[in-house]
Enzyme design. Structure first.
Site, short mmCIF file in Angstrom:
data_model
loop_
_atom_site.label_atom_id
_atom_site.label_comp_id
_atom_site.label_asym_id
_atom_site.label_seq_id
_atom_site.Cartn_x
_atom_site.Cartn_y
_atom_site.Cartn_z
N GLU A 79 0.84 -1.19 0.00
CA GLU A 79 0.00 0.00 0.00
C GLU A 79 0.88 1.24 0.00
OE1 GLU A 79 -3.25 2.02 3.09
OE2 GLU A 79 -2.06 0.26 3.67
N LEU A 81 1.48 5.03 0.97
CA LEU A 81 1.03 5.96 2.01
C LEU A 81 1.70 7.31 1.78
CD1 LEU A 81 1.48 3.52 5.03
CD2 LEU A 81 -0.70 4.23 4.02
N ASP A 177 14.50 -3.11 13.58
CA ASP A 177 15.37 -2.12 12.94
C ASP A 177 14.68 -0.76 12.95
OD1 ASP A 177 17.61 -1.11 11.59
OD2 ASP A 177 16.73 -1.52 9.62
#
Length: 266
Positions: A79, A81, A177
């Protein structure tokens, strides 16, 4: 087959334009603009399917992440964003997102698959105790890659981990991370991206986030209270990303590793 053709085949839609984006150590990243007007993010690389499995695990925990639209050999589609500069509310949202992630427990310390940061292998084999995991999977793999004196100090620290770290903290689901570049802020929301997941002490993510900067107070307002003694454990946890940077980027990070060893008391 070109990347554009792969995206079209995966989605069953036409792509009008591919725009290269900044990638990481493991994958190339591009934005695909679709003929229907939408956009998706395409990531290619040897380990992107592992990343997709991590993102889906995080999503199952209720954590805000980009949705995985497709995952196949060498290609995942995510997706898209819209990114905006972070503000107080989005920093609170990041703290809340990380806290939600850490509420999901595993059965032990580790992950079902190993991972990597560029050429640096990340070992995720399961361990019954947390000090054993941190020693064997996060610190000892670097012994042959650092100067002899530093290696001796690292080995001395590994021997002391049972007295420095909790034996069996909750095996929380970790991002693995997390730094500001792996948080995507959009309006008042925050999403976690580019994970390197495993189960362990949630303080690991907080230590990483504090390694190269201090998140604003709103972040901890969103995350919540920290356990007693977290400041003493922080340099032990920060050593892992510091050693990764030393391997990836060279001797300029030797001083950071030395300072963290000093703070860890070895």
């Amino acid at each position: 087959m070109s990347l554009q053709a792969q995206v079209e085949a995966a989605l069953g839609r036409g792509v009008t334009r591919m725009v290269a984006l900044h990638g990481g150590d493991l994958s190339d990243v591009a934005r695909a603009e679709l003929d229907c007007g939408g956009q998706v993010v395409a990531k290619t690389g040897a380990m992107v399917e592992r990343e997709a499995r991590m993102l889906r695990a995080m999503q199952a925990a209720g954590t805000p992440v980009p949705g995985v639209l497709y995952a196949g050999p060498g290609l995942i589609l995510l997706e898209h964003l819209e990114e905006t500069p972070p503000g107080p509310e989005s920093w609170r949202a990041l703290g809340a997102a990380l806290a939600l992630l850490h509420q999901t427990d595993g059965e032990s310390y580790g992950w079902a698959e190993d991972y990597a940061f560029g050429p640096v292998e990340i070992r995720n084999g399961f361990k019954d105790t947390w000090p054993a995991f941190w020693a064997d999977n996060r610190l000892r793999p670097f012994l042959d890659a650092v100067p002899r004196e530093m290696a001796a100090r690292l080995e001395g620290l590994c021997a002391r981990l049972p007295e420095l770290l909790p034996e069996r903290p909750r095996p929380a689901l970790l991002h693995g991370d997390i730094w500001t570049g792996n948080a995507l802020f959009s309006g008042d929301a925050a999403y976690l991206i580019d994970p390197a997941c495993y189960h362990g002490d949630g303080e690991v993510d907080l230590a990483m986030l504090h390694l190269f900067g201090q998140p604003p107070a709103e972040f901890l307002e969103g995350y919540g209270a920290l356990r007693d003694g977290h400041e003493d454990r922080r340099p032990v946890y920060q050593l892992f990303p510091a050693l990764v940077h030393l391997r990836l980027f060279g001797a300029g990070y030797r001083g950071l590793v030395t300072r963290l060893l000093n703070r860890a008391g070895v």
